[in-house]
Design a protein around this motif. Sequence first.
Motif, PDB file in Angstrom:
ATOM      1  N   LYS A   1       0.733  -1.246   0.000  1.00 28.66           N
ATOM      2  CA  LYS A   1       0.000   0.000   0.000  1.00 28.66           C
ATOM      3  C   LYS A   1       0.767   1.303   0.000  1.00 28.66           C
ATOM      4  O   LYS A   1       1.804   1.461  -0.553  1.00 28.66           O
ATOM      5  CB  LYS A   1      -0.985  -0.002   1.151  1.00 28.66           C
ATOM      6  CG  LYS A   1      -0.474   0.270   2.513  1.00 28.66           C
ATOM      7  CD  LYS A   1      -1.573  -0.071   3.504  1.00 28.66           C
ATOM      8  CE  LYS A   1      -1.171   0.161   4.907  1.00 28.66           C
ATOM      9  NZ  LYS A   1      -1.964  -0.358   5.912  1.00 28.66           N
ATOM     10  N   LYS A   2       0.311   2.356   0.508  1.00 27.47           N
ATOM     11  CA  LYS A   2       0.846   3.675   0.726  1.00 27.47           C
ATOM     12  C   LYS A   2       0.862   4.539  -0.512  1.00 27.47           C
ATOM     13  O   LYS A   2       1.815   4.587  -1.207  1.00 27.47           O
ATOM     14  CB  LYS A   2       2.265   3.588   1.247  1.00 27.47           C
ATOM     15  CG  LYS A   2       2.828   4.951   1.571  1.00 27.47           C
ATOM     16  CD  LYS A   2       4.179   4.833   2.168  1.00 27.47           C
ATOM     17  CE  LYS A   2       4.169   5.176   3.570  1.00 27.47           C
ATOM     18  NZ  LYS A   2       5.348   4.878   4.230  1.00 27.47           N
ATOM     19  N   ILE A   3       0.006   5.360  -0.858  1.00 33.17           N
ATOM     20  CA  ILE A   3      -0.013   5.987  -2.162  1.00 33.17           C
ATOM     21  C   ILE A   3       0.517   7.409  -2.148  1.00 33.17           C
ATOM     22  O   ILE A   3       0.678   8.003  -3.180  1.00 33.17           O
ATOM     23  CB  ILE A   3      -1.409   5.904  -2.789  1.00 33.17           C
ATOM     24  CG1 ILE A   3      -1.302   5.889  -4.304  1.00 33.17           C
ATOM     25  CG2 ILE A   3      -2.297   6.984  -2.306  1.00 33.17           C
ATOM     26  CD1 ILE A   3      -0.758   4.708  -4.915  1.00 33.17           C
TER      27      ILE A   3
ATOM     28  N   GLY B   1      -3.882  -2.640  -1.146  1.00 32.52           N
ATOM     29  CA  GLY B   1      -3.569  -1.254  -0.806  1.00 32.52           C
ATOM     30  C   GLY B   1      -3.205  -0.428  -2.018  1.00 32.52           C
ATOM     31  O   GLY B   1      -3.673   0.707  -2.179  1.00 32.52           O
TER      32      GLY B   1
ATOM     33  N   ARG C   1      -5.828   2.565  -3.140  1.00 35.00           N
ATOM     34  CA  ARG C   1      -5.392   3.951  -3.005  1.00 35.00           C
ATOM     35  C   ARG C   1      -5.177   4.639  -4.358  1.00 35.00           C
ATOM     36  O   ARG C   1      -5.134   5.863  -4.430  1.00 35.00           O
ATOM     37  CB  ARG C   1      -4.119   4.006  -2.164  1.00 35.00           C
ATOM     38  CG  ARG C   1      -4.357   3.691  -0.690  1.00 35.00           C
ATOM     39  CD  ARG C   1      -3.157   4.088   0.153  1.00 35.00           C
ATOM     40  NE  ARG C   1      -3.456   3.927   1.570  1.00 35.00           N
ATOM     41  CZ  ARG C   1      -3.157   2.847   2.286  1.00 35.00           C
ATOM     42  NH1 ARG C   1      -2.558   1.832   1.701  1.00 35.00           N
ATOM     43  NH2 ARG C   1      -3.442   2.779   3.558  1.00 35.00           N
ATOM     44  N   SER C   2      -5.051   3.855  -5.401  1.00 39.52           N
ATOM     45  CA  SER C   2      -4.886   4.433  -6.737  1.00 39.52           C
ATOM     46  C   SER C   2      -6.220   4.845  -7.347  1.00 39.52           C
ATOM     47  O   SER C   2      -6.258   5.486  -8.396  1.00 39.52           O
ATOM     48  CB  SER C   2      -4.217   3.420  -7.664  1.00 39.52           C
ATOM     49  OG  SER C   2      -5.116   2.369  -7.987  1.00 39.52           O
TER      50      SER C   2
ATOM     51  N   GLU D   1     -15.203   0.964  -3.628  1.00 38.31           N
ATOM     52  CA  GLU D   1     -15.310   0.679  -2.203  1.00 38.31           C
ATOM     53  C   GLU D   1     -16.614  -0.078  -1.949  1.00 38.31           C
ATOM     54  O   GLU D   1     -17.658   0.261  -2.519  1.00 38.31           O
ATOM     55  CB  GLU D   1     -15.304   1.975  -1.390  1.00 38.31           C
ATOM     56  CG  GLU D   1     -15.270   1.723   0.107  1.00 38.31           C
ATOM     57  CD  GLU D   1     -15.578   2.969   0.901  1.00 38.31           C
ATOM     58  OE1 GLU D   1     -16.045   2.804   2.054  1.00 38.31           O
ATOM     59  OE2 GLU D   1     -15.379   4.088   0.383  1.00 38.31           O
TER      60      GLU D   1
ATOM     61  N   VAL E   1      -8.731  -1.451   3.575  1.00 34.83           N
ATOM     62  CA  VAL E   1      -7.668  -0.457   3.415  1.00 34.83           C
ATOM     63  C   VAL E   1      -8.160   0.828   4.065  1.00 34.83           C
ATOM     64  O   VAL E   1      -9.225   1.344   3.702  1.00 34.83           O
ATOM     65  CB  VAL E   1      -7.340  -0.201   1.923  1.00 34.83           C
ATOM     66  CG1 VAL E   1      -6.271   0.876   1.794  1.00 34.83           C
ATOM     67  CG2 VAL E   1      -6.873  -1.489   1.254  1.00 34.83           C
ATOM     68  N   ASP E   2      -7.419   1.309   5.051  1.00 34.38           N
ATOM     69  CA  ASP E   2      -7.797   2.525   5.783  1.00 34.38           C
ATOM     70  C   ASP E   2      -9.220   2.423   6.339  1.00 34.38           C
ATOM     71  O   ASP E   2     -10.002   3.381   6.304  1.00 34.38           O
ATOM     72  CB  ASP E   2      -7.673   3.758   4.883  1.00 34.38           C
ATOM     73  CG  ASP E   2      -6.258   3.949   4.366  1.00 34.38           C
ATOM     74  OD1 ASP E   2      -5.313   3.572   5.083  1.00 34.38           O
ATOM     75  OD2 ASP E   2      -6.096   4.456   3.239  1.00 34.38           O
TER      76      ASP E   2
ATOM     77  N   TYR F   1     -12.751  -3.300   0.514  1.00 34.21           N
ATOM     78  CA  TYR F   1     -12.519  -3.254  -0.934  1.00 34.21           C
ATOM     79  C   TYR F   1     -12.611  -4.621  -1.615  1.00 34.21           C
ATOM     80  O   TYR F   1     -12.588  -4.696  -2.836  1.00 34.21           O
ATOM     81  CB  TYR F   1     -11.145  -2.639  -1.231  1.00 34.21           C
ATOM     82  CG  TYR F   1     -11.132  -1.139  -1.104  1.00 34.21           C
ATOM     83  CD1 TYR F   1     -11.546  -0.322  -2.143  1.00 34.21           C
ATOM     84  CD2 TYR F   1     -10.722  -0.531   0.088  1.00 34.21           C
ATOM     85  CE1 TYR F   1     -11.542   1.058  -2.030  1.00 34.21           C
ATOM     86  CE2 TYR F   1     -10.718   0.854   0.217  1.00 34.21           C
ATOM     87  CZ  TYR F   1     -11.130   1.640  -0.845  1.00 34.21           C
ATOM     88  OH  TYR F   1     -11.134   3.014  -0.725  1.00 34.21           O
TER      89      TYR F   1
ATOM     90  N   GLU G   1       1.770  -1.927   2.422  1.00 34.08           N
ATOM     91  CA  GLU G   1       2.393  -0.681   2.022  1.00 34.08           C
ATOM     92  C   GLU G   1       2.653  -0.691   0.515  1.00 34.08           C
ATOM     93  O   GLU G   1       3.021  -1.719  -0.045  1.00 34.08           O
ATOM     94  CB  GLU G   1       3.709  -0.470   2.780  1.00 34.08           C
ATOM     95  CG  GLU G   1       3.550   0.153   4.156  1.00 34.08           C
ATOM     96  CD  GLU G   1       2.683  -0.689   5.077  1.00 34.08           C
ATOM     97  OE1 GLU G   1       1.908  -0.095   5.838  1.00 34.08           O
ATOM     98  OE2 GLU G   1       2.752  -1.907   5.026  1.00 34.08           O
ATOM     99  N   THR G   2       2.497   0.460  -0.118  1.00 32.43           N
ATOM    100  CA  THR G   2       2.714   0.549  -1.558  1.00 32.43           C
ATOM    101  C   THR G   2       4.117   0.105  -1.936  1.00 32.43           C
ATOM    102  O   THR G   2       4.329  -0.520  -2.972  1.00 32.43           O
ATOM    103  CB  THR G   2       2.471   1.991  -2.042  1.00 32.43           C
ATOM    104  OG1 THR G   2       1.121   2.354  -1.762  1.00 32.43           O
ATOM    105  CG2 THR G   2       2.723   2.118  -3.533  1.00 32.43           C
TER     106      THR G   2
END
Length: 453
Positions: A3-5, A129, A133-134, A139, A166-167, A171, A411-412
């Motif tokens: 993940k992590k965008i 993720g 996030r992209s 959702e 995710v967060d 999803y 994490e991305t």
Amino acid sequence: MKKKIASVTLPVAMSVLLAACGGGNGGNAENTGGATDAGNNAQTASAAENTAKTEAGGEKITLKYWYAFGGKIEEAKKELVKRFNESQDRIEIVAEHQGGYDDLHAKVQAAFAAGNAPAISDLEIASTGVFARSGMLQELTELAERDKDKVKLDDFNPGLMGNAYVDGKLYGLPFMRSTPILYKNVTMLKEAGLDPAGPKTWDELEQYSRTLKEKGKVGMTMPADIWYYEGLVAQSGGTMLSEDGKSAAFNTPEGVAPVEFWKKLAGEGLIKIPVGDEAGATADKDWSNQLAAFKFGSTAGVSGSLEIAKGNKFEMETSFMPANKSYGVPTGGCQLVITSKLDEAQKEAAWEFVQFMTTAESTIYQHKHVGYLPTRLSALETDELKEHFKQFPQYKVAVDQLEYARPRPMETAYPEVASILKTAIEKAILDPKVTPQEALNEAAEKANKLLSK
């Protein structure tokens, strides 16, 4: 696979994803951005046209479902799609094979940019993720809440839900999910005078391997696979990343221990660790040809491995991955996701399909046909699965092992981190001049630069 965008654009994030999966190249960010804008307009127009046809003429809504892998896995997916299409006359799902997870993910990205993404797709859990996030995924939180009496999220095994969110937002729904387990050639163990109930610990695995070496065999052939490594880190009491996901934690004593163990056993010829693209295939071949007594593998391989054992005339059992301080195992496999940019009619149709594919009945079928985990708790209470487990206990091991399961990092940057880490582990094992601690420290330094962005 994670993940992590932050400031990372979709194409860059996806190139990281594919690097860890061993294939594919990310596109230029600027060029892909332009293609996305044009593609979105084309997809919106296509969606509007499809909806108009459905409302005006009563035609079926036709949706694409892209999936990964062939063989028995493909057979199960195509059968479930067939059952869905025959269960009603409003929606037609067209299932299309897209290779392995890395191929599938690359093709979904490209199709999304071009405006013709599949409505539904398999998604390897650790990639949730990155995709969410992209902006590529629909959702599902509101849909699941609206249809809670039918979806019954609390019926999914809790050990399989960690990568669905995710967060705090939902999803995906667990579909064909797995954990690594230990596959054992019981015939080889008995011939060597070893108790087929073991090995249950790292120490026992070493002892068994020494006895097998005296018989001209190796205990295990295995690739330096990060999925397996994650399990051994968990067994040692460690984690792959810090709690906030911004730094590496695999160079702690708990993360170094598995590499030291592998290096020791490989150095003494007790296990074999091939490298390269064919490492996994080599491990499967050695086990199938009875050169190695053990292999780590996904629970998705139970059905196929039973057939191999029968064909090669040896008895096979499965068990938990041997424990260190405790048992521990990562989960794997895929969940079903719905891509964004669908109109309301398409979204509702896709959601109906996803629900069908993840029912108790569907998970029982795919479990028995392939070996993937039964995802629903209610499935485990059925007479059908109870009888199945009684007849084939090899399938139940992964279900019991879920007690010790943990989700994978999302994490991305994690896919690229995993790629760096795998190279470091292989170097530590193969190069006598490099210690596991040195190799993992170097990998952690590179990982921290990526994770802290």
